[in-house]
Scaffold this motif. Sequence first.
Motif, PDB file in Angstrom:
ATOM      1  N   GLY A 227      12.463  -0.749 -31.342  1.00 33.94           N
ATOM      2  CA  GLY A 227      12.795  -1.197 -32.684  1.00 33.94           C
ATOM      3  C   GLY A 227      12.819  -2.707 -32.782  1.00 33.94           C
ATOM      4  N   LEU A 228      13.420  -3.356 -31.780  1.00 31.97           N
ATOM      5  CA  LEU A 228      13.463  -4.818 -31.764  1.00 31.97           C
ATOM      6  C   LEU A 228      12.055  -5.398 -31.741  1.00 31.97           C
ATOM      7  N   LEU A 229      11.184  -4.834 -30.876  1.00 34.87           N
ATOM      8  CA  LEU A 229       9.811  -5.323 -30.777  1.00 34.87           C
ATOM      9  C   LEU A 229       9.070  -5.130 -32.099  1.00 34.87           C
ATOM     10  N   ALA A 230       9.226  -3.965 -32.716  1.00 36.72           N
ATOM     11  CA  ALA A 230       8.529  -3.695 -33.974  1.00 36.72           C
ATOM     12  C   ALA A 230       8.982  -4.645 -35.073  1.00 36.72           C
ATOM     13  N   ARG A 231      10.290  -4.870 -35.184  1.00 35.75           N
ATOM     14  CA  ARG A 231      10.800  -5.747 -36.238  1.00 35.75           C
ATOM     15  C   ARG A 231      10.332  -7.185 -36.072  1.00 35.75           C
ATOM     16  N   ARG A 232      10.189  -7.630 -34.840  1.00 33.17           N
ATOM     17  CA  ARG A 232       9.820  -9.026 -34.617  1.00 33.17           C
ATOM     18  C   ARG A 232       8.309  -9.258 -34.690  1.00 33.17           C
ATOM     19  N   VAL A 233       7.548  -8.292 -34.208  1.00 26.07           N
ATOM     20  CA  VAL A 233       6.116  -8.523 -34.058  1.00 26.07           C
ATOM     21  C   VAL A 233       5.332  -8.089 -35.291  1.00 26.07           C
ATOM     22  N   LEU A 234       5.725  -6.958 -35.916  1.00 22.97           N
ATOM     23  CA  LEU A 234       4.930  -6.388 -36.989  1.00 22.97           C
ATOM     24  C   LEU A 234       4.672  -7.361 -38.145  1.00 22.97           C
ATOM     25  N   PRO A 235       5.679  -8.112 -38.635  1.00 25.34           N
ATOM     26  CA  PRO A 235       5.376  -9.040 -39.740  1.00 25.34           C
ATOM     27  C   PRO A 235       4.300 -10.062 -39.376  1.00 25.34           C
ATOM     28  N   LEU A 273      -2.415 -17.283 -30.964  1.00 27.05           N
ATOM     29  CA  LEU A 273      -1.192 -16.918 -31.683  1.00 27.05           C
ATOM     30  C   LEU A 273      -0.670 -15.552 -31.248  1.00 27.05           C
ATOM     31  N   LEU A 274      -1.573 -14.613 -31.019  1.00 22.88           N
ATOM     32  CA  LEU A 274      -1.126 -13.285 -30.596  1.00 22.88           C
ATOM     33  C   LEU A 274      -0.534 -13.324 -29.194  1.00 22.88           C
ATOM     34  N   TRP A 279       4.298 -13.101 -26.020  1.00 27.01           N
ATOM     35  CA  TRP A 279       5.240 -13.689 -25.062  1.00 27.01           C
ATOM     36  C   TRP A 279       6.648 -13.800 -25.662  1.00 27.01           C
ATOM     37  N   TRP A 280       6.717 -14.211 -26.920  1.00 30.91           N
ATOM     38  CA  TRP A 280       8.018 -14.315 -27.606  1.00 30.91           C
ATOM     39  C   TRP A 280       8.687 -12.947 -27.708  1.00 30.91           C
ATOM     40  N   ALA A 281       7.859 -11.928 -28.014  1.00 25.37           N
ATOM     41  CA  ALA A 281       8.405 -10.576 -28.107  1.00 25.37           C
ATOM     42  C   ALA A 281       8.873 -10.076 -26.750  1.00 25.37           C
ATOM     43  N   LEU A 282       8.123 -10.406 -25.681  1.00 29.43           N
ATOM     44  CA  LEU A 282       8.529  -9.977 -24.342  1.00 29.43           C
ATOM     45  C   LEU A 282       9.858 -10.600 -23.935  1.00 29.43           C
ATOM     46  N   ILE A 283      10.052 -11.872 -24.280  1.00 31.99           N
ATOM     47  CA  ILE A 283      11.334 -12.531 -23.973  1.00 31.99           C
ATOM     48  C   ILE A 283      12.479 -11.834 -24.709  1.00 31.99           C
TER      49      ILE A 283
END
Length: 676
Positions: A227-235, A273-274, A279-283
């Motif tokens: 959920g955290l990954l989806a909320r941060r990356v999807l937008p 950018l991706l 990387w930001w999402a992995l952190i």
Amino acid sequence: MKTLNASSAPHAAPRWLTLMIAGLGSYALLGGLVSLLGWILDVPRLADWQGKGISIKANPAIATMLCGAALLLVALHPSGRGGVRVLGTMVALLGGLTLLEHLTGWNPGLDTLFFDEPTGARATSAPGRMGIPASTSFTLLGTALLLLNGGAWARRVTAGLGLAVTAIATLSLTGYVYGAEIMFTLPRLTGIAAQTASMIFALGLGIIASMPDRQPMRTLLERSAAGLLARRVLPFIIVLPLTLGWARVWIQQQGMVDTAFGTAMRTLLEVALLIGLLWWALIAVRSHEKALSESAARKSAILTSALDSIISMDETGRVVDFNPAAERTFGYARDEIMGRTVEETIVPAELRAAHREGLARFMSTGEGPVLGRRLELLAQRADGSQLMCELAITATRLEGTPPFFTAYLRDITERKKAEAALLTAQTQLQGHARELEARVADRTAELQASNEQLEAFVYSIAHDLRAPLRSMNGFSQLLLDDHAAALNEAGRNFLQRIQASSEFMDKLLLDLLAYGRTARAEMELGPVEVQTAWESALFQTTSQLEQTRARVEVIGTWPVVRAHEATLGQCLANLLSNALKFVAPGVTPQVRFRAEEVAGGASIRLTLEDNGVGIAPEHQERAFRVFERLHGPRYAGTGIGLSIVRKGVERMGGRMGLESTPGTGSRFWIELPRSG
């Protein structure tokens, strides 16, 4: 041991999601209304927001308004299911009939039912008819609204329909963003106005948001790493390609780059950018996993150090966790009991049938009658011995997994033994107390009988002694009256002393008889007006009041007390008589009497103050004893008056006291219950 039911809480939409649904519905409702006003007022610009010649038709404007109103009902009035179904039915019929027109060529006049449109309008297959993308979208939206409040299958289909509608609208909107007219103007296939596509897109998002318990919203709302990954990356995944694509088209249109260079630069930027986004999402995921790991470590430490036994079981009753306290309590090593059922290990034979029934009932109905309760049940150790446990069981059902159970047990064997010993001691103590009460009652009865006999004897003696005293006094008076001349001065003095002594003795016997009557008389208590008792006391002391010319002052009101009228009058008369008697020579007696409430109004205190000689503190208790005369022969009396007062007050259920200082006077008080 019995299993418990843990009901799955429904997925409640957070407040921000409800506001989002309401906002999307409001946009569709207002947008449809503005577009419809363009037809009503004949203002084309209101029906063609971009001015590209592709207008929203009247029917899709109406359908958009109906869908927007339905979403507002979903957000603001969740219980209004009937209204949502009605609106959904209308939208599905409108979209379905139009789609049928496209597929069959049938024209029932639905397109120009409200407004006429000249032929030849851009991206329009027939006058007033919405295109295939719009009619398909409204058919799907109406169906979604019909299924919105259905069961699990219906809600899953609803979420899928919302995704399909969003995809159709996204295709057209993307064409408008990049100026690719073929994506929204191909005849009979994708002809759709910009505002129509935007409002359908909003409605599709609203349908998806209305399904928080279904994908994709379920994952987006989870607190998990996914959920955290989806909320941060999807937008960013949505916005970045669209932004870069628009920038690339604009730069190329300005002649700044050719097609190859623009494509290469866009590709490099997207990759960079991706990668940065990944990387930001992995952190963020690593931080989340670290927090989860620390939480799991804390929970493990709690389980390990817990004083109570904690046992976890799967849906078949097999042990999946067994903490150290459970090892100490039941005598099983953790490795020895893991994978075995609690029925064959710690459940006594006489409770195993109930355990099986409870487990089967939970698995078939999801109900557990002992959920949220503390039970006291027998359990069994590894050596076969039994112990009494305090038990609580919880059941947890995670999404997509079988339920598991956690039992919390505390060995209360010693506590039960202590409670039994305490109960035995209390029973024995109560028996001793009853025996002691019986002995005290017997002894009290004996003493009471003895006192009554003694009082009767004293009363009889006092009564019988008065007869010879009267004879002695009478004969001495005759000698003085008839033969005083034959006696010398000493003889007359002796006779006078005999007469005075007999009179004193007679008064002493009268007071003794009065004391006996006070102690033995039957008293029927009832309401007594204090004023009546005080007037009786004044009457009984009239002679003293006249002789001493005393000043008597009354303060306060006249309440009603529970007492015996004659006895209370006698008590007040004795106190008043003492106040008039025990004053210094030449001093005029001053008496102050008052009645006041005490103990919150439950009792009345009667106080009599004087300006007499007073009583020293060490002699105040003696003043209430029989025959105690603290001031010697200087003041006449027998020393029984205050004893009569105390006895009378006690017989009436009251109490009395004394406050006095030598030379300044005394304050006697009586407390009696208020009547009524």
